[in-house]
Design an enzyme around this catalytic site. Structure first.
Site, PDB file in Angstrom:
ATOM      1  CG  ASP A  10      16.328  11.782  -0.200  1.00 21.94           C
ATOM      2  OD1 ASP A  10      16.259  11.925  -1.432  1.00 21.94           O
ATOM      3  OD2 ASP A  10      17.208  10.851   0.189  1.00 21.94           O
ATOM      4  CB  CYS A  35      15.511   8.441  -1.577  1.00 16.99           C
ATOM      5  SG  CYS A  35      15.927   6.785  -1.551  1.00 16.99           S
ATOM      6  CB  THR A  80      19.062   3.697  -4.020  1.00 19.96           C
ATOM      7  OG1 THR A  80      18.711   4.048  -2.612  1.00 19.96           O
ATOM      8  CG2 THR A  80      20.759   4.123  -4.235  1.00 19.96           C
ATOM      9  CG  HIS A 100       1.002 -11.062  -7.566  1.00 20.10           C
ATOM     10  ND1 HIS A 100       1.802 -12.048  -8.059  1.00 20.10           N
ATOM     11  CD2 HIS A 100      -0.024 -11.058  -8.573  1.00 20.10           C
ATOM     12  CE1 HIS A 100       1.322 -12.673  -9.295  1.00 20.10           C
ATOM     13  NE2 HIS A 100       0.141 -11.901  -9.493  1.00 20.10           N
ATOM     14  CG  HIS A 143      -2.069 -12.864  -5.084  1.00 19.51           C
ATOM     15  ND1 HIS A 143      -0.844 -13.516  -5.064  1.00 19.51           N
ATOM     16  CD2 HIS A 143      -2.822 -12.850  -6.204  1.00 19.51           C
ATOM     17  CE1 HIS A 143      -0.727 -13.925  -6.412  1.00 19.51           C
ATOM     18  NE2 HIS A 143      -1.717 -13.394  -7.148  1.00 19.51           N
TER      19      HIS A 143
HETATM   20  C1  RB5 Z   1      21.104  10.461  -0.220  1.00 18.34           C
HETATM   21  O1  RB5 Z   1      22.622  10.556  -0.533  1.00 18.34           O
HETATM   22  C2  RB5 Z   1      20.933   8.792  -0.360  1.00 18.34           C
HETATM   23  O2  RB5 Z   1      21.460   8.148   0.545  1.00 18.34           O
HETATM   24  C3  RB5 Z   1      19.522   8.654  -0.261  1.00 18.34           C
HETATM   25  O3  RB5 Z   1      18.706   9.590  -1.232  1.00 18.34           O
HETATM   26  C4  RB5 Z   1      19.120   7.369  -0.809  1.00 18.34           C
HETATM   27  O4  RB5 Z   1      19.821   6.801  -1.906  1.00 18.34           O
HETATM   28  C5  RB5 Z   1      19.019   6.205   0.480  1.00 18.34           C
HETATM   29  O5  RB5 Z   1      18.804   5.168   0.452  1.00 18.34           O
END
Ligand code: RB5
Length: 148
Positions: free
Chosen positions: A8, A65, A67, A98, A133
């Site tokens: 994203d 993304c 996080t 694994h 596994h």
């Molecule tokens: C976008 O702002 C953010 O929420 C997305 O990139 C991600 O971290 C979502 O889990």
């Protein structure tokens, strides 16, 4: 090996770094965006990558993304996907050995491009260990197929 990759708006820089890495490694890929010019919704990118993997069109997927969490949650809703959210090299290796993870998720707001590169390289180069596994991964598949 063919890899489907997407991010994203929060993961564009690391995605670009990983495209370069795969060029250097001679790995074929399908880049599903995003362009990076505006805010987008991560499930719109996670699901198409996951579908390319379960359909067999691609062998593995990579999602980035902010996080890595949203991408991994969305990808793991697709039957047959074992998406691992990884921010260290040890886990990158372990999840291939694994868990036979077929998608790697990372967060650009969590780690830098250098570490992301090392994680992706390790994850791409490591094969599933099988053996003990095998039955554990099979139990996940059985649950998905409602064979319990
Ligand atoms: C976008 O702002 C953010 O929420 C997305 O990139 C991600 O971290 C979502 O889990």
């Amino acid at each position: 090996m063919k890899v489907a990759i997407a991010s994203d708006h929060g993961g564009v820089n690391i995605r670009k770094e990983l495209l370069q890495l795969m060029d250097e490694m001679g790995i074929e890929y399908v880049d599903l965006g995003c362009e990076g010019s505006g805010s987008v919704d991560y499930p719109d990118y996670a699901v198409p990558v996951a579908e390319k993997v379960v359909s067999g069109e691609c062998d593995r997927g990579i999602l980035v993304c902010g996080t890595g969490i949203g991408m991994s949650i969305a990808a793991n809703k697709v039957k047959g996907i074992r998406c691992a959210l990884v921010h260290d090299v040890f886990s990158a290796k372990a999840t291939r050995l694994h868990n036979d993870s077929n998608i790697l998720a990372m967060g650009e707001r969590v780690i830098g491009p250098g570490l992301a590169r090392e994680i992706a390289k390790t994850w791409l180069e490591t094969e599933f260990e099988g053996g003990r596994h095998e039955k554990r991964v099979q139990k996940i598949t059985d649950y998905e197929l409602d064979k319990r």
